[in-house]
Design a protein around this motif. Structure first.
Motif, PDB file in Angstrom:
ATOM      1  N   SER A  34       0.844  -1.189   0.000  1.00  0.00           N
ATOM      2  CA  SER A  34       0.000   0.000   0.000  1.00  0.00           C
ATOM      3  C   SER A  34       0.879   1.237   0.000  1.00  0.00           C
ATOM      4  CB  SER A  34      -0.879  -0.002   1.251  1.00  0.00           C
ATOM      5  OG  SER A  34      -1.583   1.225   1.360  1.00  0.00           O
ATOM      6  N   ASN A  35       0.314   2.330  -0.477  1.00  0.00           N
ATOM      7  CA  ASN A  35       1.020   3.613  -0.414  1.00  0.00           C
ATOM      8  C   ASN A  35       0.549   4.423   0.789  1.00  0.00           C
ATOM      9  OD1 ASN A  35      -1.537   4.340  -1.357  1.00  0.00           O
ATOM     10  ND2 ASN A  35      -0.728   5.948  -2.679  1.00  0.00           N
ATOM     11  N   LYS A  36      -0.163   3.794   1.720  1.00  0.00           N
ATOM     12  CA  LYS A  36      -0.687   4.489   2.893  1.00  0.00           C
ATOM     13  C   LYS A  36       0.368   4.539   3.993  1.00  0.00           C
ATOM     14  CE  LYS A  36      -4.754   4.836   5.772  1.00  0.00           C
ATOM     15  NZ  LYS A  36      -6.122   4.388   5.965  1.00  0.00           N
ATOM     16  N   GLY A  37       0.507   5.696   4.569  1.00  0.00           N
ATOM     17  CA  GLY A  37       1.439   5.878   5.674  1.00  0.00           C
ATOM     18  C   GLY A  37       1.640   7.347   5.957  1.00  0.00           C
ATOM     19  N   VAL A  38       1.783   7.703   7.218  1.00  0.00           N
ATOM     20  CA  VAL A  38       1.941   9.106   7.595  1.00  0.00           C
ATOM     21  C   VAL A  38       3.339   9.615   7.248  1.00  0.00           C
ATOM     22  CG1 VAL A  38       1.890  10.742   9.516  1.00  0.00           C
ATOM     23  CG2 VAL A  38       0.244   8.864   9.441  1.00  0.00           C
ATOM     24  N   PHE A  39       4.372   8.865   7.625  1.00  0.00           N
ATOM     25  CA  PHE A  39       5.744   9.303   7.388  1.00  0.00           C
ATOM     26  C   PHE A  39       6.459   8.444   6.348  1.00  0.00           C
ATOM     27  CE2 PHE A  39       4.786  10.587  11.786  1.00  0.00           C
ATOM     28  CZ  PHE A  39       4.888  11.957  11.610  1.00  0.00           C
ATOM     29  N   GLY A  40       5.721   7.697   5.593  1.00  0.00           N
ATOM     30  CA  GLY A  40       6.271   6.801   4.592  1.00  0.00           C
ATOM     31  C   GLY A  40       5.362   5.591   4.489  1.00  0.00           C
ATOM     32  N   ASP A  59       1.257  15.582 -11.324  1.00  0.00           N
ATOM     33  CA  ASP A  59      -0.110  15.184 -11.043  1.00  0.00           C
ATOM     34  C   ASP A  59      -0.869  16.467 -10.733  1.00  0.00           C
ATOM     35  OD1 ASP A  59      -2.479  14.240 -10.063  1.00  0.00           O
ATOM     36  OD2 ASP A  59      -1.570  12.704  -8.798  1.00  0.00           O
ATOM     37  N   TRP A  60      -1.849  16.779 -11.512  1.00  0.00           N
ATOM     38  CA  TRP A  60      -2.547  18.053 -11.401  1.00  0.00           C
ATOM     39  C   TRP A  60      -3.749  17.996 -10.463  1.00  0.00           C
ATOM     40  CZ3 TRP A  60       0.050  22.024 -13.216  1.00  0.00           C
ATOM     41  CH2 TRP A  60       1.052  21.762 -14.149  1.00  0.00           C
ATOM     42  N   GLY A  61      -3.847  16.968  -9.641  1.00  0.00           N
ATOM     43  CA  GLY A  61      -4.965  16.838  -8.717  1.00  0.00           C
ATOM     44  C   GLY A  61      -5.080  18.011  -7.755  1.00  0.00           C
ATOM     45  N   PHE A  62      -3.943  18.638  -7.415  1.00  0.00           N
ATOM     46  CA  PHE A  62      -3.974  19.747  -6.461  1.00  0.00           C
ATOM     47  C   PHE A  62      -4.794  20.925  -6.975  1.00  0.00           C
ATOM     48  CE2 PHE A  62      -0.378  20.664  -9.176  1.00  0.00           C
ATOM     49  CZ  PHE A  62      -0.458  22.031  -9.363  1.00  0.00           C
ATOM     50  N   LEU A  63      -4.942  21.065  -8.308  1.00  0.00           N
ATOM     51  CA  LEU A  63      -5.728  22.161  -8.869  1.00  0.00           C
ATOM     52  C   LEU A  63      -7.199  22.041  -8.494  1.00  0.00           C
ATOM     53  CD1 LEU A  63      -4.216  22.503 -12.449  1.00  0.00           C
ATOM     54  CD2 LEU A  63      -3.892  24.019 -10.502  1.00  0.00           C
ATOM     55  N   TYR A  64      -7.629  20.827  -8.223  1.00  0.00           N
ATOM     56  CA  TYR A  64      -9.027  20.580  -7.876  1.00  0.00           C
ATOM     57  C   TYR A  64      -9.202  20.434  -6.364  1.00  0.00           C
ATOM     58  CZ  TYR A  64      -9.084  19.624 -12.825  1.00  0.00           C
ATOM     59  OH  TYR A  64      -8.930  19.719 -14.179  1.00  0.00           O
ATOM     60  N   GLY A  65      -8.163  20.733  -5.597  1.00  0.00           N
ATOM     61  CA  GLY A  65      -8.243  20.662  -4.152  1.00  0.00           C
ATOM     62  C   GLY A  65      -8.222  19.249  -3.608  1.00  0.00           C
ATOM     63  N   GLU A  66      -7.610  18.350  -4.337  1.00  0.00           N
ATOM     64  CA  GLU A  66      -7.534  16.971  -3.859  1.00  0.00           C
ATOM     65  C   GLU A  66      -6.132  16.448  -4.064  1.00  0.00           C
ATOM     66  OE1 GLU A  66      -9.075  14.429  -7.674  1.00  0.00           O
ATOM     67  OE2 GLU A  66     -10.587  15.436  -6.486  1.00  0.00           O
ATOM     68  N   TRP A  67      -5.751  15.496  -3.248  1.00  0.00           N
ATOM     69  CA  TRP A  67      -4.458  14.838  -3.372  1.00  0.00           C
ATOM     70  C   TRP A  67      -4.675  13.550  -4.134  1.00  0.00           C
ATOM     71  CZ3 TRP A  67      -2.158  10.261  -1.891  1.00  0.00           C
ATOM     72  CH2 TRP A  67      -0.786  10.252  -1.907  1.00  0.00           C
ATOM     73  N   SER A  68      -3.820  13.243  -5.072  1.00  0.00           N
ATOM     74  CA  SER A  68      -3.987  12.061  -5.905  1.00  0.00           C
ATOM     75  C   SER A  68      -2.763  11.166  -5.807  1.00  0.00           C
ATOM     76  CB  SER A  68      -4.207  12.507  -7.359  1.00  0.00           C
ATOM     77  OG  SER A  68      -4.253  11.405  -8.211  1.00  0.00           O
ATOM     78  N   VAL A  69      -2.967   9.855  -6.014  1.00  0.00           N
ATOM     79  CA  VAL A  69      -1.863   8.914  -5.903  1.00  0.00           C
ATOM     80  C   VAL A  69      -0.909   8.987  -7.081  1.00  0.00           C
ATOM     81  CG1 VAL A  69      -3.134   7.323  -4.456  1.00  0.00           C
ATOM     82  CG2 VAL A  69      -3.210   7.022  -6.927  1.00  0.00           C
ATOM     83  N   MET A 125      -9.077   1.180  -3.754  1.00  0.00           N
ATOM     84  CA  MET A 125      -8.832   2.589  -3.483  1.00  0.00           C
ATOM     85  C   MET A 125      -9.518   3.001  -2.194  1.00  0.00           C
ATOM     86  SD  MET A 125      -7.034   3.759  -6.052  1.00  0.00           S
ATOM     87  CE  MET A 125      -7.215   5.504  -5.857  1.00  0.00           C
ATOM     88  N   ASP A 126      -8.839   3.825  -1.423  1.00  0.00           N
ATOM     89  CA  ASP A 126      -9.407   4.444  -0.227  1.00  0.00           C
ATOM     90  C   ASP A 126      -9.354   5.945  -0.478  1.00  0.00           C
ATOM     91  OD1 ASP A 126     -10.039   5.508   2.216  1.00  0.00           O
ATOM     92  OD2 ASP A 126      -8.465   4.468   3.331  1.00  0.00           O
ATOM     93  N   THR A 127     -10.488   6.542  -0.775  1.00  0.00           N
ATOM     94  CA  THR A 127     -10.512   7.962  -1.147  1.00  0.00           C
ATOM     95  C   THR A 127     -11.068   8.843  -0.032  1.00  0.00           C
ATOM     96  OG1 THR A 127     -12.649   7.642  -2.234  1.00  0.00           O
ATOM     97  CG2 THR A 127     -10.676   7.497  -3.618  1.00  0.00           C
ATOM     98  N   ASN A 128     -11.090   8.332   1.193  1.00  0.00           N
ATOM     99  CA  ASN A 128     -11.513   9.151   2.335  1.00  0.00           C
ATOM    100  C   ASN A 128     -10.359  10.062   2.734  1.00  0.00           C
ATOM    101  OD1 ASN A 128     -14.056   7.921   2.581  1.00  0.00           O
ATOM    102  ND2 ASN A 128     -13.138   6.207   3.679  1.00  0.00           N
ATOM    103  N   PHE A 135      -4.064   3.600  -2.092  1.00  0.00           N
ATOM    104  CA  PHE A 135      -4.458   2.350  -2.731  1.00  0.00           C
ATOM    105  C   PHE A 135      -3.775   1.179  -2.061  1.00  0.00           C
ATOM    106  CE2 PHE A 135      -0.695   3.540  -5.187  1.00  0.00           C
ATOM    107  CZ  PHE A 135      -0.003   2.347  -5.274  1.00  0.00           C
ATOM    108  N   TYR A 136      -4.390   0.036  -2.218  1.00  0.00           N
ATOM    109  CA  TYR A 136      -3.884  -1.232  -1.696  1.00  0.00           C
ATOM    110  C   TYR A 136      -3.824  -2.196  -2.879  1.00  0.00           C
ATOM    111  CZ  TYR A 136      -5.552   0.968   2.557  1.00  0.00           C
ATOM    112  OH  TYR A 136      -5.778   1.854   3.580  1.00  0.00           O
ATOM    113  N   LEU A 137      -2.682  -2.802  -3.101  1.00  0.00           N
ATOM    114  CA  LEU A 137      -2.509  -3.755  -4.196  1.00  0.00           C
ATOM    115  C   LEU A 137      -2.256  -5.133  -3.603  1.00  0.00           C
ATOM    116  CD1 LEU A 137      -1.931  -4.562  -7.203  1.00  0.00           C
ATOM    117  CD2 LEU A 137       0.435  -3.970  -6.755  1.00  0.00           C
ATOM    118  N   GLN A 138      -3.069  -6.090  -3.999  1.00  0.00           N
ATOM    119  CA  GLN A 138      -2.849  -7.487  -3.630  1.00  0.00           C
ATOM    120  C   GLN A 138      -2.538  -8.253  -4.911  1.00  0.00           C
ATOM    121  OE1 GLN A 138      -6.283  -6.299  -2.856  1.00  0.00           O
ATOM    122  NE2 GLN A 138      -5.373  -5.261  -1.123  1.00  0.00           N
ATOM    123  N   MET A 139      -1.532  -9.115  -4.850  1.00  0.00           N
ATOM    124  CA  MET A 139      -1.149  -9.923  -6.001  1.00  0.00           C
ATOM    125  C   MET A 139      -0.956 -11.357  -5.520  1.00  0.00           C
ATOM    126  SD  MET A 139       2.007  -9.295  -8.650  1.00  0.00           S
ATOM    127  CE  MET A 139       1.332  -7.804  -9.362  1.00  0.00           C
TER     128      MET A 139
END
Length: 128
Positions: free
Chosen positions: A26-32, A61-71, A108-111, A116-120
């Motif tokens: 996953s790319n989730k983490g506060v400090f990494g 990634d131009w997501g910041f223009l819409y006020g959102e953070w994108s992966v 995807m967790d968009t809250n 995102f979480y990837l399982q393989m």
């Protein structure tokens, strides 16, 4: 890099089934995140793939223009590469020559922030 083959289908060769193998990141983490740690581990291979054109170059990634953070799309590409390499390692641990019928799932967790979480997973086999 590992010599274990990974395929989304079957292999036209005699083999014995060793069992399932699984990896998640996953790319989730506060400090990494687990993904950022693994990307550092594979930085040389990722840089080489970008140079050869087999992996996309970083782009804004131009997501910041819409006020959102994108992966960012390149995170998915890196996550797929990292997960495939780690799946091969799990195959090596059980003595596999290949991982067949590999599948992946991205959730995807968009809250708040977009994570995102990837399982393989796949079936580890040994050639006869």
């Amino acid at each position: 890099m590992s010599n274990v083959l990974v395929t989304t289908g079957d292999i036209n060769r005699e083999y014995e089934i060793l069992g399932p193998v699984y990896f998640q990141v996953s790319n989730k983490g506060v400090f990494g995140s687990a993904l950022s740690s693994l990307v550092k581990k594979y930085k040389d291979q990722i840089a080489s793939m970008k140079k050869q054109g087999t992996m996309s170059q970083e782009r804004s990634d131009w997501g910041f223009l819409y006020g959102e953070w994108s992966v960012g799309q390149s995170d998915f590409e890196k996550a797929f590469f990292v997960a495939t390499e780690e799946l091969k390692k799990r195959g090596e641990m059980v003595g596999a020559d290949a991982i067949i019928c590999m599948r992946q799932d991205i959730d995807m967790d968009t809250n708040g922030f977009a994570y995102f979480y990837l399982q393989m997973y796949g079936t580890a086999v040994r050639f006869i």
